[in-house]
Design a protein around this motif. Structure first.
Motif, PDB file in Angstrom:
ATOM      1  N   PRO A   8       0.826  -1.213   0.000  1.00 39.78           N
ATOM      2  CA  PRO A   8       0.000   0.000   0.000  1.00 39.78           C
ATOM      3  C   PRO A   8       0.855   1.255   0.000  1.00 39.78           C
ATOM      4  CG  PRO A   8       0.016  -1.029   2.172  1.00 39.78           C
ATOM      5  CD  PRO A   8       0.675  -1.995   1.237  1.00 39.78           C
ATOM      6  N   THR A   9       0.404   2.251  -0.718  1.00 38.60           N
ATOM      7  CA  THR A   9       1.118   3.527  -0.752  1.00 38.60           C
ATOM      8  C   THR A   9       0.866   4.287   0.544  1.00 38.60           C
ATOM      9  OG1 THR A   9       0.856   3.655  -3.143  1.00 38.60           O
ATOM     10  CG2 THR A   9       1.400   5.692  -1.988  1.00 38.60           C
ATOM     11  N   PRO A  10       1.921   4.639   1.269  1.00 39.63           N
ATOM     12  CA  PRO A  10       1.700   5.367   2.523  1.00 39.63           C
ATOM     13  C   PRO A  10       1.066   6.729   2.251  1.00 39.63           C
ATOM     14  CG  PRO A  10       4.025   5.405   1.915  1.00 39.63           C
ATOM     15  CD  PRO A  10       3.353   4.458   0.971  1.00 39.63           C
ATOM     16  N   PRO A  11       0.211   7.191   3.154  1.00 36.27           N
ATOM     17  CA  PRO A  11      -0.433   8.494   2.946  1.00 36.27           C
ATOM     18  C   PRO A  11       0.592   9.620   2.927  1.00 36.27           C
ATOM     19  CG  PRO A  11      -0.778   7.715   5.195  1.00 36.27           C
ATOM     20  CD  PRO A  11      -0.159   6.581   4.436  1.00 36.27           C
ATOM     21  N   LYS A  12       0.337  10.627   2.111  1.00 35.42           N
ATOM     22  CA  LYS A  12       1.246  11.772   2.027  1.00 35.42           C
ATOM     23  C   LYS A  12       1.208  12.557   3.327  1.00 35.42           C
ATOM     24  CE  LYS A  12       0.302  15.407  -0.557  1.00 35.42           C
ATOM     25  NZ  LYS A  12       0.084  16.236  -1.769  1.00 35.42           N
ATOM     26  N   VAL A  13       2.365  12.947   3.789  1.00 41.43           N
ATOM     27  CA  VAL A  13       2.459  13.722   5.024  1.00 41.43           C
ATOM     28  C   VAL A  13       2.045  15.159   4.739  1.00 41.43           C
ATOM     29  CG1 VAL A  13       3.994  14.546   6.830  1.00 41.43           C
ATOM     30  CG2 VAL A  13       4.294  12.244   5.904  1.00 41.43           C
ATOM     31  N   ASN A  14       1.145  15.696   5.552  1.00 40.26           N
ATOM     32  CA  ASN A  14       0.719  17.079   5.420  1.00 40.26           C
ATOM     33  C   ASN A  14       1.760  17.990   6.068  1.00 40.26           C
ATOM     34  OD1 ASN A  14      -0.579  19.659   6.268  1.00 40.26           O
ATOM     35  ND2 ASN A  14      -2.388  18.772   5.318  1.00 40.26           N
ATOM     36  N   SER A  15       2.435  18.812   5.259  1.00 41.58           N
ATOM     37  CA  SER A  15       3.524  19.665   5.750  1.00 41.58           C
ATOM     38  C   SER A  15       3.088  20.555   6.897  1.00 41.58           C
ATOM     39  CB  SER A  15       4.059  20.538   4.608  1.00 41.58           C
ATOM     40  OG  SER A  15       4.726  19.776   3.639  1.00 41.58           O
ATOM     41  N   LEU A  18       2.213  18.593  10.139  1.00 46.08           N
ATOM     42  CA  LEU A  18       3.458  18.145  10.738  1.00 46.08           C
ATOM     43  C   LEU A  18       4.166  19.310  11.409  1.00 46.08           C
ATOM     44  CD1 LEU A  18       5.487  15.878  11.209  1.00 46.08           C
ATOM     45  CD2 LEU A  18       6.524  16.438   8.995  1.00 46.08           C
ATOM     46  N   GLY A  19       4.112  20.483  10.794  1.00 44.94           N
ATOM     47  CA  GLY A  19       4.692  21.670  11.408  1.00 44.94           C
ATOM     48  C   GLY A  19       4.024  22.018  12.722  1.00 44.94           C
ATOM     49  N   LEU A  20       2.693  21.830  12.796  1.00 44.70           N
ATOM     50  CA  LEU A  20       1.977  22.065  14.043  1.00 44.70           C
ATOM     51  C   LEU A  20       2.411  21.058  15.108  1.00 44.70           C
ATOM     52  CD1 LEU A  20      -0.234  23.394  15.758  1.00 44.70           C
ATOM     53  CD2 LEU A  20      -1.892  21.866  14.665  1.00 44.70           C
ATOM     54  N   GLU A  21       2.525  19.805  14.716  1.00 51.81           N
ATOM     55  CA  GLU A  21       2.991  18.778  15.662  1.00 51.81           C
ATOM     56  C   GLU A  21       4.397  19.104  16.158  1.00 51.81           C
ATOM     57  OE1 GLU A  21       4.288  14.063  15.714  1.00 51.81           O
ATOM     58  OE2 GLU A  21       2.905  14.769  14.156  1.00 51.81           O
ATOM     59  N   ASP A  22       5.261  19.539  15.241  1.00 50.61           N
ATOM     60  CA  ASP A  22       6.624  19.894  15.613  1.00 50.61           C
ATOM     61  C   ASP A  22       6.623  21.057  16.602  1.00 50.61           C
ATOM     62  OD1 ASP A  22       9.622  19.529  14.859  1.00 50.61           O
ATOM     63  OD2 ASP A  22       9.276  21.691  14.710  1.00 50.61           O
ATOM     64  N   LEU A 221       9.827  18.136  -3.595  1.00 49.22           N
ATOM     65  CA  LEU A 221      10.862  18.508  -2.635  1.00 49.22           C
ATOM     66  C   LEU A 221      10.277  18.703  -1.234  1.00 49.22           C
ATOM     67  CD1 LEU A 221      13.300  21.078  -4.332  1.00 49.22           C
ATOM     68  CD2 LEU A 221      13.916  18.917  -3.226  1.00 49.22           C
ATOM     69  N   LEU A 222       9.175  19.454  -1.159  1.00 48.77           N
ATOM     70  CA  LEU A 222       8.552  19.739   0.127  1.00 48.77           C
ATOM     71  C   LEU A 222       7.894  18.492   0.713  1.00 48.77           C
ATOM     72  CD1 LEU A 222       6.968  23.173  -0.806  1.00 48.77           C
ATOM     73  CD2 LEU A 222       9.061  22.773   0.506  1.00 48.77           C
ATOM     74  N   ASN A 223       7.276  17.716  -0.152  1.00 48.01           N
ATOM     75  CA  ASN A 223       6.603  16.503   0.323  1.00 48.01           C
ATOM     76  C   ASN A 223       7.608  15.490   0.866  1.00 48.01           C
ATOM     77  OD1 ASN A 223       4.232  17.700  -0.545  1.00 48.01           O
ATOM     78  ND2 ASN A 223       4.201  16.598  -2.484  1.00 48.01           N
ATOM     79  N   HIS A 224       8.712  15.320   0.163  1.00 48.98           N
ATOM     80  CA  HIS A 224       9.719  14.364   0.619  1.00 48.98           C
ATOM     81  C   HIS A 224      10.397  14.841   1.905  1.00 48.98           C
ATOM     82  CE1 HIS A 224       9.298  11.546  -2.576  1.00 48.98           C
ATOM     83  NE2 HIS A 224       9.723  12.354  -3.525  1.00 48.98           N
ATOM     84  N   TRP A 225      10.578  16.167   2.023  1.00 44.16           N
ATOM     85  CA  TRP A 225      11.153  16.678   3.265  1.00 44.16           C
ATOM     86  C   TRP A 225      10.221  16.402   4.437  1.00 44.16           C
ATOM     87  CZ3 TRP A 225      14.600  17.253   6.510  1.00 44.16           C
ATOM     88  CH2 TRP A 225      14.468  18.095   7.619  1.00 44.16           C
ATOM     89  N   ALA A 226       8.917  16.615   4.260  1.00 42.50           N
ATOM     90  CA  ALA A 226       7.962  16.332   5.326  1.00 42.50           C
ATOM     91  C   ALA A 226       7.983  14.844   5.694  1.00 42.50           C
ATOM     92  CB  ALA A 226       6.559  16.761   4.900  1.00 42.50           C
TER      93      ALA A 226
END
Length: 263
Positions: A8-15, A18-22, A221-226
């Motif tokens: 299964p394709t993992p869900p895309k991380v919401n930048s 994730l920033g809020l969690e960080d 670029l941004l998606n892979h960084w997240a």
């Protein structure tokens, strides 16, 4: 022969999520302790003033405590949006002002909690701006102030859009000691000084390269960084890695300060 089943394709991380969690891992928005940031608690009895409120994320958290809320910003559109956002909160009162804060259209000693995040680097006269914040705080009031950290600003110097370091955006880079000096010279007692946001420092660096819309920042670029940061946080020593990287290249520096009771 049994057909192979694709993984299964993992869900895309919401930048942004994730920033809020960080940010929460760095001490923001603590629901258990009712602190907007570590050392800056909010109660229903408080009157919270957010100067340069932007999209209202910080003040929305404060409003959920039942405090009285006062918001001020030079951008009328943002003030209108923030006012709408606050309507469904249990805030005991809400006041909204469109102003350049020179001066603030408020009486002396009105607020017990004053918030101004990522604003001082934009203003023409930081001393005058801080003097206004001090004027409207009650004796003993707590202040939460943040500005970009120089480590991140210097990293972006040759990558960011030219407008990023021009008026009305960032017209100065404020060092750690300079920031503490500014706050102390304004008559406030500095309680703590901290920094956070390696995740956003790297995200912004990559953002300038992608040339996408900030509010629709969908790019590999941004998606892979997240996705990478998600893996880092989830690793066995994720908290230690985050702490070390935040110390190396921080997006922001935060001061908690107090107005003396004798003021």
């Amino acid at each position: 022969m049994q057909a192979e089943v694709a993984a299964p394709t993992p869900p895309k991380v919401n930048s942004y999520l994730l920033g809020l969690e960080d940010a929460m891992l760095s001490g923001w928005f603590n629901q258990q302790t009712h602190e907007l940031f570590t050392g800056f608690d909010i109660s229903p009895e408080d009157t919270v003033l957010d100067v340069g409120c932007g999209d209202g994320g910080n003040v929305h958290y404060c409003a959920m405590s039942g405090a009285k809320i006062i918001v001020a910003d030079i951008d009328a559109v943002k003030i209108a949006a923030t006012g709408e956002r606050l309507k469904d909160t249990p805030a005991r009162d809400i006041e909204c002002y469109v102003t350049d804060c020179n001066p603030l259209p408020l009486p002396d000693a009105i607020a017990t909690r004053i918030v101004s995040t990522e604003v001082i680097e934009h203003v023409d006269d930081p001393a005058q701006f801080l003097a206004e914040l001090v004027r409207v705080g009650k004796p003993g009031a707590l202040y939460l102030l943040s500005v970009p950290h120089p480590s991140s600003e210097h990293l972006q110097k040759d990558i960011a859009s030219e407008q990023y370091f021009q008026k009305p955006n960032h017209i100065r880079v404020i060092g750690e000691e300079q920031f503490k000096q500014m706050v102390g010279d304004a008559g406030l007692e500095v309680i703590s000084h901290s920094q956070f946001g390696f995740y956003w420092s790297m995200w912004m660096l990559l953002f300038w390269e992608t040339k996408v819309d900030l509010y629709n920042a969908d790019h590999p670029l941004l998606n892979h960084w997240a996705e990478m940061w998600r893996l880092i946080l989830d690793s066995p020593r994720g908290p230690q890695l985050k702490q070390a990287l935040d110390a190396a290249v921080a997006k922001s520096q935060v001061i908690i300060a107090r107005k003396p009771l004798s003021a």
